[in-house]
Motif scaffolding. Sequence first.
Motif, PDB file in Angstrom:
ATOM      1  N   VAL A   1       7.490  18.858  18.237  1.00  0.00           N
ATOM      2  CA  VAL A   1       8.350  18.553  19.376  1.00  0.00           C
ATOM      3  C   VAL A   1       8.351  17.057  19.626  1.00  0.00           C
ATOM      4  CG1 VAL A   1       8.822  18.980  21.814  1.00  0.00           C
ATOM      5  CG2 VAL A   1       7.814  20.795  20.409  1.00  0.00           C
ATOM      6  N   VAL A   2       9.540  16.471  19.621  1.00  0.00           N
ATOM      7  CA  VAL A   2       9.694  15.053  19.931  1.00  0.00           C
ATOM      8  C   VAL A   2      10.016  14.941  21.414  1.00  0.00           C
ATOM      9  CG1 VAL A   2      10.901  12.915  19.370  1.00  0.00           C
ATOM     10  CG2 VAL A   2      10.606  14.679  17.612  1.00  0.00           C
ATOM     11  N   GLY A   3       9.082  14.410  22.179  1.00  0.00           N
ATOM     12  CA  GLY A   3       9.275  14.287  23.620  1.00  0.00           C
ATOM     13  C   GLY A   3       8.314  15.167  24.381  1.00  0.00           C
ATOM     14  N   GLY A   4       7.474  14.537  25.212  1.00  0.00           N
ATOM     15  CA  GLY A   4       6.452  15.288  25.940  1.00  0.00           C
ATOM     16  C   GLY A   4       6.721  15.414  27.419  1.00  0.00           C
ATOM     17  N   GLY A   5       7.999  15.424  27.806  1.00  0.00           N
ATOM     18  CA  GLY A   5       8.338  15.677  29.201  1.00  0.00           C
ATOM     19  C   GLY A   5       8.303  17.163  29.503  1.00  0.00           C
ATOM     20  N   PRO A   6       8.759  17.564  30.689  1.00  0.00           N
ATOM     21  CA  PRO A   6       8.730  18.991  31.048  1.00  0.00           C
ATOM     22  C   PRO A   6       9.439  19.894  30.044  1.00  0.00           C
ATOM     23  CG  PRO A   6       9.116  17.681  33.004  1.00  0.00           C
ATOM     24  CD  PRO A   6       9.173  16.725  31.844  1.00  0.00           C
ATOM     25  N   ALA A   7      10.596  19.464  29.526  1.00  0.00           N
ATOM     26  CA  ALA A   7      11.332  20.304  28.566  1.00  0.00           C
ATOM     27  C   ALA A   7      10.552  20.464  27.263  1.00  0.00           C
ATOM     28  CB  ALA A   7      12.711  19.712  28.292  1.00  0.00           C
ATOM     29  N   GLY A   8      10.014  19.358  26.761  1.00  0.00           N
ATOM     30  CA  GLY A   8       9.245  19.428  25.519  1.00  0.00           C
ATOM     31  C   GLY A   8       7.979  20.252  25.666  1.00  0.00           C
ATOM     32  N   LEU A   9       7.295  20.080  26.797  1.00  0.00           N
ATOM     33  CA  LEU A   9       6.063  20.840  27.017  1.00  0.00           C
ATOM     34  C   LEU A   9       6.354  22.325  27.198  1.00  0.00           C
ATOM     35  CD1 LEU A   9       4.202  18.393  29.427  1.00  0.00           C
ATOM     36  CD2 LEU A   9       3.621  18.881  27.038  1.00  0.00           C
ATOM     37  N   ALA A  10       7.443  22.654  27.900  1.00  0.00           N
ATOM     38  CA  ALA A  10       7.803  24.064  28.069  1.00  0.00           C
ATOM     39  C   ALA A  10       8.108  24.707  26.724  1.00  0.00           C
ATOM     40  CB  ALA A  10       9.007  24.189  29.001  1.00  0.00           C
ATOM     41  N   THR A  11       8.815  23.976  25.862  1.00  0.00           N
ATOM     42  CA  THR A  11       9.108  24.480  24.521  1.00  0.00           C
ATOM     43  C   THR A  11       7.829  24.702  23.732  1.00  0.00           C
ATOM     44  OG1 THR A  11      11.226  23.297  24.501  1.00  0.00           O
ATOM     45  CG2 THR A  11      10.337  23.992  22.371  1.00  0.00           C
ATOM     46  N   ALA A  12       6.931  23.729  23.812  1.00  0.00           N
ATOM     47  CA  ALA A  12       5.673  23.823  23.078  1.00  0.00           C
ATOM     48  C   ALA A  12       4.836  25.003  23.554  1.00  0.00           C
ATOM     49  CB  ALA A  12       4.892  22.516  23.236  1.00  0.00           C
ATOM     50  N   ILE A  13       4.752  25.183  24.860  1.00  0.00           N
ATOM     51  CA  ILE A  13       3.965  26.283  25.418  1.00  0.00           C
ATOM     52  C   ILE A  13       4.551  27.628  25.006  1.00  0.00           C
ATOM     53  CG2 ILE A  13       3.304  27.418  27.578  1.00  0.00           C
ATOM     54  CD1 ILE A  13       3.176  24.520  28.788  1.00  0.00           C
ATOM     55  N   ALA A  14       5.886  27.733  25.082  1.00  0.00           N
ATOM     56  CA  ALA A  14       6.545  28.990  24.688  1.00  0.00           C
ATOM     57  C   ALA A  14       6.270  29.310  23.221  1.00  0.00           C
ATOM     58  CB  ALA A  14       8.047  28.887  24.947  1.00  0.00           C
ATOM     59  N   ALA A  15       6.306  28.293  22.366  1.00  0.00           N
ATOM     60  CA  ALA A  15       6.039  28.517  20.946  1.00  0.00           C
ATOM     61  C   ALA A  15       4.594  28.935  20.705  1.00  0.00           C
ATOM     62  CB  ALA A  15       6.365  27.252  20.150  1.00  0.00           C
ATOM     63  N   ARG A  16       3.667  28.307  21.417  1.00  0.00           N
ATOM     64  CA  ARG A  16       2.245  28.673  21.264  1.00  0.00           C
ATOM     65  C   ARG A  16       2.012  30.108  21.711  1.00  0.00           C
ATOM     66  NH1 ARG A  16      -1.061  28.408  18.389  1.00  0.00           N
ATOM     67  NH2 ARG A  16      -2.838  28.592  19.803  1.00  0.00           N
ATOM     68  N   ARG A  17       2.698  30.531  22.764  1.00  0.00           N
ATOM     69  CA  ARG A  17       2.537  31.902  23.243  1.00  0.00           C
ATOM     70  C   ARG A  17       3.051  32.913  22.228  1.00  0.00           C
ATOM     71  NH1 ARG A  17       1.846  32.714  28.896  1.00  0.00           N
ATOM     72  NH2 ARG A  17       3.358  34.427  28.897  1.00  0.00           N
ATOM     73  N   ARG A  18       3.870  32.439  21.280  1.00  0.00           N
ATOM     74  CA  ARG A  18       4.343  33.285  20.185  1.00  0.00           C
ATOM     75  C   ARG A  18       3.444  33.186  18.959  1.00  0.00           C
ATOM     76  NH1 ARG A  18       8.449  37.071  21.223  1.00  0.00           N
ATOM     77  NH2 ARG A  18       9.768  36.245  22.886  1.00  0.00           N
ATOM     78  N   GLY A  19       2.348  32.433  19.103  1.00  0.00           N
ATOM     79  CA  GLY A  19       1.392  32.326  18.005  1.00  0.00           C
ATOM     80  C   GLY A  19       1.683  31.241  16.998  1.00  0.00           C
ATOM     81  N   LEU A  20       2.629  30.325  17.308  1.00  0.00           N
ATOM     82  CA  LEU A  20       2.977  29.254  16.389  1.00  0.00           C
ATOM     83  C   LEU A  20       2.089  28.032  16.634  1.00  0.00           C
ATOM     84  CD1 LEU A  20       6.870  29.463  16.667  1.00  0.00           C
ATOM     85  CD2 LEU A  20       5.401  30.511  14.928  1.00  0.00           C
ATOM     86  N   SER A  21       1.851  27.275  15.584  1.00  0.00           N
ATOM     87  CA  SER A  21       1.126  26.014  15.739  1.00  0.00           C
ATOM     88  C   SER A  21       2.124  24.941  16.161  1.00  0.00           C
ATOM     89  CB  SER A  21       0.442  25.615  14.428  1.00  0.00           C
ATOM     90  OG  SER A  21       1.381  25.509  13.371  1.00  0.00           O
TER      91      SER A  21
END
Length: 212
Positions: free
Chosen positions: A13-33
């Motif tokens: 994920v390029v960008g660590g604002g709220p949108a980027g972090l929400a995307t990252a968290i959602a992906a981790r909850r799906r078991g992705l690195s």
Amino acid sequence: MTNLFPNPVDVFVVGGGPAGLATAIAARRRGLSVMVADGAVPPIDKSCGEGLMPDGVEALRALGITVPESDTYPFRGIRFVSDGATAEAAFPRGNAYGIRRVRLHRVMVDYAAACGVQLLWQTAVTGLHPEGALVAGELVRARWVVGADGTGSRVRKWSSLSPQDRKANHRDANHRDADQKKHLRFAFRRHYRVAPGPISWNCTGAITAKFM
């Protein structure tokens, strides 16, 4: 020379604002690195409305994120005021939150780290690569690259996702710099230490939040 990022990730994920972090968290909850990179240092601040509409509040809850009540000011609708005319409405369901962006960002950063997201701060993403993305010239291999880097997204430009970007990528650097200067925008704000009440901005009108 040893690659600084020898292990590939599923999502970069390029960008660590709220949108980027929400995307990252959602992906981790799906078991992705997941790896997130941003050139700034948290908590990241910027001029913005500093509020979450009811859908945003629900989205945070769906991700498992709890914002401390002491950091929020619930409100139930919005009123527009201009030249003596008003228009107002309550939200059809749920309440919105007024919240400082830096506090929201800190909560999301901490939660992302607890979920196992790799966070790279003060880290410049310098381009895309057929196998992932370039971080300070080093390749990070990733199955998916997410551009969450704002309205002036470099990822969008590198990817030529719009006709304007495709044209810009074929113009020389001087023309690109001139185009960027023509479209510069500036944002200003000021915080006041007052009890919750009307929020207003704009020279010709006002928007007030209907607090609980």
